[in-house]
Scaffold this motif. Structure first.
Motif, PDB file in Angstrom:
ATOM      1  N   ASP A  68      46.600  63.709   7.794  1.00 55.08           N
ATOM      2  CA  ASP A  68      45.627  63.182   6.823  1.00 55.08           C
ATOM      3  C   ASP A  68      44.793  62.060   7.463  1.00 55.08           C
ATOM      4  N   SER A  69      45.451  61.141   8.150  1.00 51.44           N
ATOM      5  CA  SER A  69      44.717  60.019   8.751  1.00 51.44           C
ATOM      6  C   SER A  69      43.770  60.514   9.845  1.00 51.44           C
TER       7      SER A  69
ATOM      8  N   SER B 290      45.625  39.598  20.289  1.00 50.96           N
ATOM      9  CA  SER B 290      45.863  39.968  18.902  1.00 50.96           C
ATOM     10  C   SER B 290      46.136  38.687  18.130  1.00 50.96           C
ATOM     11  N   ASN B 291      45.535  38.601  16.959  1.00 52.73           N
ATOM     12  CA  ASN B 291      45.734  37.437  16.084  1.00 52.73           C
ATOM     13  C   ASN B 291      45.185  36.148  16.694  1.00 52.73           C
TER      14      ASN B 291
ATOM     15  N   ARG C 248      53.913  57.618   9.012  1.00 52.08           N
ATOM     16  CA  ARG C 248      55.375  57.748   8.951  1.00 52.08           C
ATOM     17  C   ARG C 248      55.795  59.211   9.000  1.00 52.08           C
TER      18      ARG C 248
ATOM     19  N   GLY D 277      55.400  51.040  15.787  1.00 52.92           N
ATOM     20  CA  GLY D 277      56.322  49.940  15.461  1.00 52.92           C
ATOM     21  C   GLY D 277      57.681  50.390  14.959  1.00 52.92           C
TER      22      GLY D 277
ATOM     23  N   LYS E 211      47.952  55.629  -2.329  1.00 50.08           N
ATOM     24  CA  LYS E 211      49.028  55.612  -3.333  1.00 50.08           C
ATOM     25  C   LYS E 211      48.445  55.388  -4.730  1.00 50.08           C
TER      26      LYS E 211
ATOM     27  N   GLY F  96      49.336  53.762  11.035  1.00 51.77           N
ATOM     28  CA  GLY F  96      50.794  53.625  10.967  1.00 51.77           C
ATOM     29  C   GLY F  96      51.397  54.807  10.235  1.00 51.77           C
TER      30      GLY F  96
ATOM     31  N   TYR G 175      44.762  46.559  12.933  1.00 47.08           N
ATOM     32  CA  TYR G 175      46.089  47.051  12.526  1.00 47.08           C
ATOM     33  C   TYR G 175      46.234  46.928  11.006  1.00 47.08           C
ATOM     34  N   SER G 176      47.289  47.532  10.477  1.00 51.38           N
ATOM     35  CA  SER G 176      47.431  47.672   9.010  1.00 51.38           C
ATOM     36  C   SER G 176      46.134  48.248   8.449  1.00 51.38           C
TER      37      SER G 176
ATOM     38  N   ALA H 152      46.178  49.456   4.946  1.00 49.98           N
ATOM     39  CA  ALA H 152      46.802  48.549   3.971  1.00 49.98           C
ATOM     40  C   ALA H 152      48.087  49.143   3.407  1.00 49.98           C
ATOM     41  N   GLY H 153      48.861  49.723   4.302  1.00 52.97           N
ATOM     42  CA  GLY H 153      50.139  50.314   3.864  1.00 52.97           C
ATOM     43  C   GLY H 153      49.947  51.510   2.943  1.00 52.97           C
TER      44      GLY H 153
ATOM     45  N   TYR I 184      58.899  44.988  18.930  1.00 50.73           N
ATOM     46  CA  TYR I 184      59.206  46.071  17.971  1.00 50.73           C
ATOM     47  C   TYR I 184      60.527  46.725  18.322  1.00 50.73           C
TER      48      TYR I 184
ATOM     49  N   ASP J 173      50.050  52.286  20.456  1.00 51.62           N
ATOM     50  CA  ASP J 173      50.214  50.838  20.302  1.00 51.62           C
ATOM     51  C   ASP J 173      51.681  50.498  20.074  1.00 51.62           C
TER      52      ASP J 173
ATOM     53  N   GLN K 151      51.122  62.557   6.816  1.00 50.41           N
ATOM     54  CA  GLN K 151      50.284  61.343   6.848  1.00 50.41           C
ATOM     55  C   GLN K 151      49.446  61.301   8.117  1.00 50.41           C
TER      56      GLN K 151
HETATM   57  N1  LIG Z   1      49.044  43.251  16.361  1.00 49.15           N
HETATM   58  C1  LIG Z   1      49.827  42.968  15.339  1.00 49.15           C
HETATM   59  O1  LIG Z   1      50.163  41.803  15.087  1.00 49.15           O
HETATM   60  C2  LIG Z   1      50.309  44.094  14.450  1.00 49.15           C
HETATM   61  C3  LIG Z   1      50.830  43.796  13.180  1.00 49.15           C
HETATM   62  C4  LIG Z   1      51.239  44.858  12.369  1.00 49.15           C
HETATM   63  C5  LIG Z   1      51.153  46.167  12.819  1.00 49.15           C
HETATM   64  N2  LIG Z   1      50.663  46.424  14.075  1.00 49.15           N
HETATM   65  C6  LIG Z   1      50.562  47.831  14.580  1.00 49.15           C
HETATM   66  O2  LIG Z   1      50.006  48.652  13.601  1.00 49.15           O
HETATM   67  C7  LIG Z   1      50.889  49.742  13.297  1.00 49.15           C
HETATM   68  C8  LIG Z   1      50.758  50.139  11.848  1.00 49.15           C
HETATM   69  O3  LIG Z   1      50.900  49.021  11.035  1.00 49.15           O
HETATM   70  P1  LIG Z   1      51.100  49.162   9.484  1.00 49.15           P
HETATM   71  O4  LIG Z   1      52.370  49.905   9.234  1.00 49.15           O
HETATM   72  O5  LIG Z   1      50.909  47.822   8.889  1.00 49.15           O
HETATM   73  O6  LIG Z   1      49.819  50.120   9.127  1.00 49.15           O
HETATM   74  P2  LIG Z   1      49.269  50.838   7.864  1.00 49.15           P
HETATM   75  O7  LIG Z   1      48.624  52.072   8.388  1.00 49.15           O
HETATM   76  O8  LIG Z   1      48.422  49.931   7.064  1.00 49.15           O
HETATM   77  O9  LIG Z   1      50.531  51.199   6.942  1.00 49.15           O
HETATM   78  C9  LIG Z   1      51.404  52.230   7.262  1.00 49.15           C
HETATM   79  C10 LIG Z   1      51.928  52.829   5.962  1.00 49.15           C
HETATM   80  O10 LIG Z   1      50.827  53.332   5.212  1.00 49.15           O
HETATM   81  C11 LIG Z   1      51.192  54.511   4.548  1.00 49.15           C
HETATM   82  N3  LIG Z   1      50.327  55.563   5.060  1.00 49.15           N
HETATM   83  C12 LIG Z   1      49.915  55.763   6.343  1.00 49.15           C
HETATM   84  N4  LIG Z   1      49.112  56.826   6.405  1.00 49.15           N
HETATM   85  C13 LIG Z   1      48.994  57.307   5.159  1.00 49.15           C
HETATM   86  C14 LIG Z   1      48.288  58.392   4.590  1.00 49.15           C
HETATM   87  N5  LIG Z   1      47.522  59.182   5.340  1.00 49.15           N
HETATM   88  N6  LIG Z   1      48.397  58.591   3.243  1.00 49.15           N
HETATM   89  C15 LIG Z   1      49.151  57.778   2.481  1.00 49.15           C
HETATM   90  N7  LIG Z   1      49.840  56.738   2.964  1.00 49.15           N
HETATM   91  C16 LIG Z   1      49.760  56.518   4.293  1.00 49.15           C
HETATM   92  C17 LIG Z   1      52.662  54.755   4.838  1.00 49.15           C
HETATM   93  O11 LIG Z   1      53.381  54.111   3.792  1.00 49.15           O
HETATM   94  P3  LIG Z   1      54.800  54.712   3.275  1.00 49.15           P
HETATM   95  O12 LIG Z   1      55.750  54.508   4.398  1.00 49.15           O
HETATM   96  O13 LIG Z   1      55.104  53.855   2.071  1.00 49.15           O
HETATM   97  O14 LIG Z   1      54.557  56.144   2.937  1.00 49.15           O
HETATM   98  C18 LIG Z   1      52.851  54.021   6.150  1.00 49.15           C
HETATM   99  O15 LIG Z   1      54.182  53.615   6.376  1.00 49.15           O
HETATM  100  C19 LIG Z   1      52.265  49.257  13.724  1.00 49.15           C
HETATM  101  O16 LIG Z   1      53.130  50.329  14.030  1.00 49.15           O
HETATM  102  C20 LIG Z   1      51.903  48.460  14.949  1.00 49.15           C
HETATM  103  O17 LIG Z   1      51.735  49.348  16.039  1.00 49.15           O
HETATM  104  C21 LIG Z   1      50.213  45.419  14.882  1.00 49.15           C
END
Ligand SMILES: NC(=O)c1ccc[n+]([C@@H]2O[C@H](COP(=O)([O-])OP(=O)(O)OC[C@H]3O[C@@H](n4cnc5c(N)ncnc54)[C@H](OP(=O)(O)O)[C@@H]3O)[C@@H](O)[C@H]2O)c1
Length: 321
Positions: free
Chosen positions: A301-302, A157-158, A294, A21, A232, A292, A222-223, A226-227, A53, A48, A298
């Motif tokens: 780790d994931s 989705s959704n 960044r 995204g 954290k 997700g 997705y998510s 949880a960010g 986006y 994805d 990360q």
């Molecule tokens: N279908 C839909 O409607 C929909 C909606 C939302 C998203 N998506 C998809 O899902 C993807 C990810 O969404 P999201 O950003 O909400 O996902 P997420 O994985 O819940 O959050 C991403 C954030 O989590 C933190 N993070 C990720 N891996 C980490 C790790 N190993 N250790 C510590 N922190 C970590 C980072 O935060 P910091 O940046 O603060 O470090 C990163 O920016 C999007 O790019 C998109 O492709 C789809």
């Protein structure tokens, strides 16, 4: 990372899907390429993106899809990548006006093909639903795209469980593949579904979980982290004042959830990330969490959570409750 077949398809995907995204926008192209290259190096092949986006920024439209298109062309790896994109999202300025007519869906598919520089899209999601539009019309539109070779498989989705069920029943009667995957907001946190619904998104719930368990349809949460909420909390990097304002992830309930996650991590000698993603990977149906990441750290780790399974009885939908 191990590969798995998405049920009902010939798509063989990595256990984790990389969300793109922010690629080409807040993550500049060179950094995006580095992450994409690293994901492939770690065994990933499933990406994805979406037409929308990152149109919330005042930049070139569909920059994520375009960035993926440029990367696949530069790396000459189109044949090795499973590309998922999404369309039929409302305009961001008019989120209450669905865009799900046959013309809008078809037009979005064409635009995504062009941005991604591909002949066919492996997995095409409808990004949202319009419950007032008959599923019959929607499924016929998607089937037309499959027959035309523009998309290999359709997904949603959704979508709510009742609509998903109705769409699948219609597709089954016609002998169509229907939807082969469903993407919803789902992670190990306690989620308040109301603010999620206000953003026209759908969170995993008991109805959807039963639907997936009974049908075996793949879920692509997705998510999924949880960010980074729990990572954290563990590292002390959580901005508590900001987190306390979250309506989606109530802080007090998630602090209790964190204690459970920490205990599980200690008992099983796993990292917090491994428990968080392992929870999604241990469900009674195929799941492919969208991560997700960044940064490269990360991402590494994931990806360390690939292959993690919480033992039966600890990994049920309610284990962390
Ligand atoms: N279908 C839909 O409607 C929909 C909606 C939302 C998203 N998506 C998809 O899902 C993807 C990810 O969404 P999201 O950003 O909400 O996902 P997420 O994985 O819940 O959050 C991403 C954030 O989590 C933190 N993070 C990720 N891996 C980490 C790790 N190993 N250790 C510590 N922190 C970590 C980072 O935060 P910091 O940046 O603060 O470090 C990163 O920016 C999007 O790019 C998109 O492709 C789809």
């Amino acid at each position: 990372m191990e590969l798995k077949t998405l049920p009902g398809t010939q798509l063989i995907v990595s256990e984790l899907c990389l969300g793109t995204g922010s690629m080409g926008s807040t993550l500049p192209q060179d950094e995006a390429f580095r992450l994409l290259d690293l994901f492939v190096e770690l065994g990933g092949n499933f990406l994805d993106t979406a037409l929308v986006y990152a149109n919330w920024l005042p930049i070139e439209r569909s920059i994520s899809e375009k960035t993926l298109g440029i990367w696949m062309r530069a790396r000459k790896n189109r044949g090795k990548i499973v590309v998922a994109t999404k369309g039929a999202h409302p305009e961001l300025s008019t989120m209450d006006i669905p865009r799900m007519s046959p013309e809008e869906i078809t037009g979005d598919v064409e635009a995504s093909l062009s941005h991604l520089q591909v002949e066919t899209i492996d997995l095409y999601y409808l990004h949202r639903d319009d419950p007032r539009r008959p599923v019959e019309e929607i499924m016929e539109t998607l089937q037309t795209q499959v027959v035309a070779g523009k998309i290999r498989y359709a997904a949603c989705s959704n979508w709510r469980a009742d609509r998903l069920s109705a769409a699948q029943a219609y597709a089954r009667d016609r002998g169509y593949d229907g939807f082969v995957a469903d993407s919803m907001l789902w992670n190990a946190a306690v989620v308040n579904p109301e603010p999620v619904a206000e953003q026209t998104m759908v969170t995993m719930n008991a109805y959807l979980h039963r639907f997936h368990t009974e049908t075996g349809m793949a879920a692509v949460p997705y998510s999924s982290q949880a960010g980074g909420l729990f990572q954290k909390m563990a590292s002390g990097a959580l901005d508590r004042a900001r987190a306390a304002e979250s309506r989606i992830y109530p802080l007090d309930l998630n602090e209790r959830r964190f204690a459970r996650i920490q205990n599980l991590a200690a008992e099983m000698d796993l990292s917090i990330t491994q428990v968080v993603l392992g929870y999604l990977l241990s469900q009674p149906f195929v799941t492919v969490p969208v991560i997700g990441s960044r940064t490269p750290a990360q991402l590494r780790d994931s990806v360390s959570a690939a292959g993690v399974r919480l033992p039966h009885g600890t990994a049920g939908a309610d284990v962390l409750g």
